[in-house]
Design a protein around this motif. Structure first.
Motif, PDB file in Angstrom:
ATOM      1  N   ALA A  91      39.764  26.489  48.597  1.00  0.00           N
ATOM      2  CA  ALA A  91      39.448  25.779  49.844  1.00  0.00           C
ATOM      3  C   ALA A  91      38.818  24.411  49.543  1.00  0.00           C
ATOM      4  N   ASP A 130      30.027  22.515  42.785  1.00  0.00           N
ATOM      5  CA  ASP A 130      30.286  23.917  42.422  1.00  0.00           C
ATOM      6  C   ASP A 130      29.270  24.360  41.377  1.00  0.00           C
ATOM      7  N   GLY A 170      44.894  37.821  42.313  1.00  0.00           N
ATOM      8  CA  GLY A 170      46.196  38.293  41.833  1.00  0.00           C
ATOM      9  C   GLY A 170      47.047  37.137  41.327  1.00  0.00           C
ATOM     10  N   ALA A 181      49.008  35.109  42.807  1.00  0.00           N
ATOM     11  CA  ALA A 181      50.329  34.908  43.416  1.00  0.00           C
ATOM     12  C   ALA A 181      50.207  34.046  44.666  1.00  0.00           C
ATOM     13  N   SER A 202      27.545  30.711  51.264  1.00  0.00           N
ATOM     14  CA  SER A 202      26.215  30.262  50.816  1.00  0.00           C
ATOM     15  C   SER A 202      25.467  29.402  51.833  1.00  0.00           C
ATOM     16  N   ASP A 249      37.429  31.736  52.274  1.00  0.00           N
ATOM     17  CA  ASP A 249      36.848  33.081  52.462  1.00  0.00           C
ATOM     18  C   ASP A 249      35.572  33.027  53.301  1.00  0.00           C
ATOM     19  N   GLY A 286      44.692  34.759  49.950  1.00  0.00           N
ATOM     20  CA  GLY A 286      43.787  33.812  50.614  1.00  0.00           C
ATOM     21  C   GLY A 286      43.960  32.374  50.160  1.00  0.00           C
ATOM     22  N   MET A 287      44.719  32.159  49.069  1.00  0.00           N
ATOM     23  CA  MET A 287      44.809  30.779  48.565  1.00  0.00           C
ATOM     24  C   MET A 287      45.554  29.870  49.543  1.00  0.00           C
TER      25      MET A 287
HETATM   26  C1  LIG Z   1      41.069  40.731  42.953  1.00  0.00           C
HETATM   27  C2  LIG Z   1      41.590  39.775  43.992  1.00  0.00           C
HETATM   28  C3  LIG Z   1      42.947  39.509  44.048  1.00  0.00           C
HETATM   29  C4  LIG Z   1      43.434  38.530  44.932  1.00  0.00           C
HETATM   30  N1  LIG Z   1      44.768  38.213  44.891  1.00  0.00           N
HETATM   31  C5  LIG Z   1      45.217  37.142  45.579  1.00  0.00           C
HETATM   32  C6  LIG Z   1      46.546  36.657  45.373  1.00  0.00           C
HETATM   33  O1  LIG Z   1      47.324  37.175  44.577  1.00  0.00           O
HETATM   34  N2  LIG Z   1      46.927  35.569  46.092  1.00  0.00           N
HETATM   35  C7  LIG Z   1      46.088  34.924  46.959  1.00  0.00           C
HETATM   36  O2  LIG Z   1      46.498  33.928  47.582  1.00  0.00           O
HETATM   37  N3  LIG Z   1      44.819  35.346  47.144  1.00  0.00           N
HETATM   38  C8  LIG Z   1      44.355  36.430  46.478  1.00  0.00           C
HETATM   39  N4  LIG Z   1      43.052  36.833  46.621  1.00  0.00           N
HETATM   40  C9  LIG Z   1      42.167  36.094  47.560  1.00  0.00           C
HETATM   41  C10 LIG Z   1      41.763  34.736  46.974  1.00  0.00           C
HETATM   42  O3  LIG Z   1      41.310  34.908  45.671  1.00  0.00           O
HETATM   43  C11 LIG Z   1      40.667  34.091  47.830  1.00  0.00           C
HETATM   44  O4  LIG Z   1      41.019  34.189  49.183  1.00  0.00           O
HETATM   45  C12 LIG Z   1      40.475  32.625  47.465  1.00  0.00           C
HETATM   46  O5  LIG Z   1      40.013  32.471  46.143  1.00  0.00           O
HETATM   47  C13 LIG Z   1      39.457  31.995  48.431  1.00  0.00           C
HETATM   48  O6  LIG Z   1      39.189  30.677  48.044  1.00  0.00           O
HETATM   49  P1  LIG Z   1      37.794  29.991  48.439  1.00  0.00           P
HETATM   50  O7  LIG Z   1      37.879  28.601  47.925  1.00  0.00           O
HETATM   51  O8  LIG Z   1      37.512  30.201  49.856  1.00  0.00           O
HETATM   52  O9  LIG Z   1      36.674  30.820  47.669  1.00  0.00           O
HETATM   53  P2  LIG Z   1      36.423  31.092  46.100  1.00  0.00           P
HETATM   54  O10 LIG Z   1      37.690  31.156  45.363  1.00  0.00           O
HETATM   55  O11 LIG Z   1      35.509  32.271  46.065  1.00  0.00           O
HETATM   56  O12 LIG Z   1      35.628  29.794  45.621  1.00  0.00           O
HETATM   57  C14 LIG Z   1      34.302  29.559  46.038  1.00  0.00           C
HETATM   58  C15 LIG Z   1      33.616  28.611  45.068  1.00  0.00           C
HETATM   59  O13 LIG Z   1      32.316  28.323  45.580  1.00  0.00           O
HETATM   60  C16 LIG Z   1      31.389  28.289  44.509  1.00  0.00           C
HETATM   61  N5  LIG Z   1      30.058  28.587  45.054  1.00  0.00           N
HETATM   62  C17 LIG Z   1      29.651  29.721  45.703  1.00  0.00           C
HETATM   63  N6  LIG Z   1      28.364  29.619  46.054  1.00  0.00           N
HETATM   64  C18 LIG Z   1      27.934  28.408  45.635  1.00  0.00           C
HETATM   65  C19 LIG Z   1      26.694  27.729  45.699  1.00  0.00           C
HETATM   66  N7  LIG Z   1      25.623  28.277  46.280  1.00  0.00           N
HETATM   67  N8  LIG Z   1      26.602  26.498  45.140  1.00  0.00           N
HETATM   68  C20 LIG Z   1      27.669  25.933  44.530  1.00  0.00           C
HETATM   69  N9  LIG Z   1      28.868  26.524  44.430  1.00  0.00           N
HETATM   70  C21 LIG Z   1      29.003  27.747  44.984  1.00  0.00           C
HETATM   71  C22 LIG Z   1      31.897  29.354  43.537  1.00  0.00           C
HETATM   72  O14 LIG Z   1      31.450  29.085  42.223  1.00  0.00           O
HETATM   73  C23 LIG Z   1      33.422  29.206  43.688  1.00  0.00           C
HETATM   74  O15 LIG Z   1      33.949  28.313  42.728  1.00  0.00           O
HETATM   75  C24 LIG Z   1      42.543  37.853  45.804  1.00  0.00           C
HETATM   76  C25 LIG Z   1      41.166  38.168  45.787  1.00  0.00           C
HETATM   77  C26 LIG Z   1      40.694  39.124  44.894  1.00  0.00           C
HETATM   78  C27 LIG Z   1      39.224  39.428  44.866  1.00  0.00           C
END
Ligand SMILES: Cc1cc2nc3c(=O)[nH]c(=O)nc-3n(C[C@H](O)[C@H](O)[C@H](O)COP(=O)(O)OP(=O)(O)OC[C@H]3O[C@@H](n4cnc5c(N)ncnc54)[C@H](O)[C@@H]3O)c2cc1C
Length: 454
Positions: free
Chosen positions: A15, A34, A47, A49, A159, A285, A297-298
């Motif tokens: 995101a 980050d 995963g 994908a 957070s 997320d 979720g990507m």
């Molecule tokens: C096991 C598993 C399998 C999955 N498989 C898939 C798949 O195959 N395909 C798919 O599309 N999605 C999949 N998902 C979902 C996907 O991983 C998430 O939806 C996606 O990573 C969300 O992105 P995001 O940027 O919202 O959060 P995140 O990827 O969680 O990134 C959040 C970032 O914020 C940072 N952060 C957190 N708190 C703080 C703070 N206080 N200060 C500074 N930095 C902070 C963290 O270090 C992190 O880098 C899967 C999830 C899991 C758990």
């Protein structure tokens, strides 16, 4: 240290990194923060994908070089006995190296955007009831980062969002059963995988209750293998099931090397009622923008980032960073994906009540075919195709499953209703309270009618 920005983005996962990339040429002063170092960028277990359509649609580069591990041309969906297999072809996706792809976005943005790694955001700065920035700690010590808008892209921990005043509608919590916990390993195997361009999904309530387990090839002898289960129901932790059940399988136990292993929590529900409030946006997320059925979720995070980027640019033109000024993010996301996501949430709850016998029946008897699956994931509708109704009719006659037939029609009805509500998302914050009450009422009614026990 103290610095002033237009936009501070907390978290540089799919995101946040997408958002800073999208804003890199906006002329706005943007900071991306980050807590991880370079090796941890996009480091949340996944995963790996993603559908290829997510990139063009959101103006992001397709993964290439070291970031692209495998092109995906289809999926195999297995019934609990593994006798029934649904072969989905015609799609196009990627298995990626998340870290390499995430870093490539940040490299493009850096120089135009200030990137702070190994910097942890501790608290929002609230002044006279207004959000004015965030406090963080990094190699420069204590940091006060002031901004016109703070974006929480920190993942399921939320957070910043969860530390905002409880009366702000973005500060909501969701029931535990609306989340899943998933665990995965990336392993090198001692054999060549057949058809490495097909991902495999296995339904089994014994192994992955309320979810599924997967085998996603990342090349000819490397695979991402994992499972996700619904939270809040007392199910076994997926890491334990992996160790005790999956490792006993001949296709999984034959590990040469474990490249990575970890688990994490993820939201598998409808999106947050509002992603924005005064001087604030949540994406990814943190805003529950994840497919409730397959947990991807990507792509959803990228679409949420695009909606946020457009709203921020529009707000900067008028100078209005209030909930009203940023409201466009809600409208764009809800219409692009939120409505479909809400419909899939209705389906998710139903799927989580099915027994292995019922899932077996649906897959093995050909009730669910390629068209149905594609319609559900593309449009969020259980398209009642002629094939679907004919097969259902035949199966009901031969096997006597009239209750399930009635249930499927009801699920379809509620999917349409909730999708309609999300398509009619309020045009301004004044309509939020009423709209949200209607959504909550509809979901409560659905759970009652369908006897959903969570
Ligand atoms: C096991 C598993 C399998 C999955 N498989 C898939 C798949 O195959 N395909 C798919 O599309 N999605 C999949 N998902 C979902 C996907 O991983 C998430 O939806 C996606 O990573 C969300 O992105 P995001 O940027 O919202 O959060 P995140 O990827 O969680 O990134 C959040 C970032 O914020 C940072 N952060 C957190 N708190 C703080 C703070 N206080 N200060 C500074 N930095 C902070 C963290 O270090 C992190 O880098 C899967 C999830 C899991 C758990």
């Amino acid at each position: 240290m103290r610095a002033n920005y237009d936009v501070v983005v907390v978290g540089l996962g799919p995101a946040g990194a997408s958002l800073v990339y999208m804003l890199r040429n906006s002329g706005l002063r943007v900071a991306g923060i980050d807590m991880g170092d370079e090796s941890k960028i996009w480091g949340k277990p996944c995963g790996d994908a993603i559908g290829s359509g997510n990139f063009d649609k959101n103006g992001l580069p397709h993964p290439s070089g070291e970031a692209l591990k495998q092109i995906v041309r289809g999926a195999l969906i297995y019934s609990p006995s593994e006798q029934g297999v649904l072969r989905l072809t015609g799609g196009h996706g990627y298995m990626i190296d998340r870290n390499k792809y995430g870093l490539s976005l940040l490299r493009e943005a850096s120089g135009k955007v200030d990137i702070y790694l190994e910097t942890k955001v501790s608290n929002p700065i609230l002044e006279s009831g207004k959000l004015a920035g965030v406090m963080a700690r990094g190699e420069k010590g204590e940091m006060e980062l002031r901004a016109k808008v703070v974006v929480d892209a920190s993942g399921s921990v939320g957070s910043v969002r969860r530390k905002l005043p409880a009366e702000w509608p973005v500060a909501v919590e969701a029931p535990e059963t609306d989340f899943s916990v998933a665990y995965r390993k990336i392993v090198e195997l001692d054999y060549d995988i057949e058809e490495p361009d097909f991902i495999r999904i296995y339904f089994s309530t014994k192994i992955a209750p309320g979810g599924y387990w997967w085998f996603f090839p990342k090349g000819k002898n490397v695979a991402n293998i994992g499972l996700g289960v619904q939270l809040g129901r007392g199910y076994e932790h997926p890491a334990k099931t992996y160790r005790e059940v999956l490792m006993k399988r001949p296709d999984i136990g034959r590990e040469v090397r474990v490249l990575s292993e970890a688990g994490a929590r993820l939201p598998t529900r409808r999106p947050i009622a509002t992603m924005v409030w005064h001087n604030f946006i949540a994406i990814g997320d943190s805003a529950f923008t994840v497919d409730p059925v397959h947990g991807g979720g990507m792509g959803y995070a990228m679409t949420a980032a695009r909606a946020a980027a457009n709203a921020i640019v529009a707000a900067a033109e008028t100078g209005d960073f209030s909930a009203k000024g940023l409201w466009g993010a809600n409208l764009e996301y809800m219409r692009a994906l939120g409505a479909k996501q809400a419909a899939l949430d209705v389906l998710r709850m139903f799927l989580q009540t099915l027994s292995d016998e019922e899932i077996e029946w649906a897959i093995s008897k050909g009730l669910v075919g390629k068209e149905e699956v594609i319609a559900v994931f593309e449009a969020g509708e259980f398209s009642l195709t002629r094939h679907f109704l004919d097969t259902l009719d035949m199966v009901v006659r031969l096997m006597g499953k009239p209750t399930l037939f009635g249930k499927i029609l009801k699920v379809n009805d509620y999917m349409k209703k909730i999708k309609g509500l999300y398509m009619d998302y309020p045009e301004s914050p004044e309509g939020l309270l009423r709209w949200n009450a209607e959504v909550e009422e509809l979901v409560a009614e659905y759970k009652r009618v369908m006897n959903i026990p969570f």
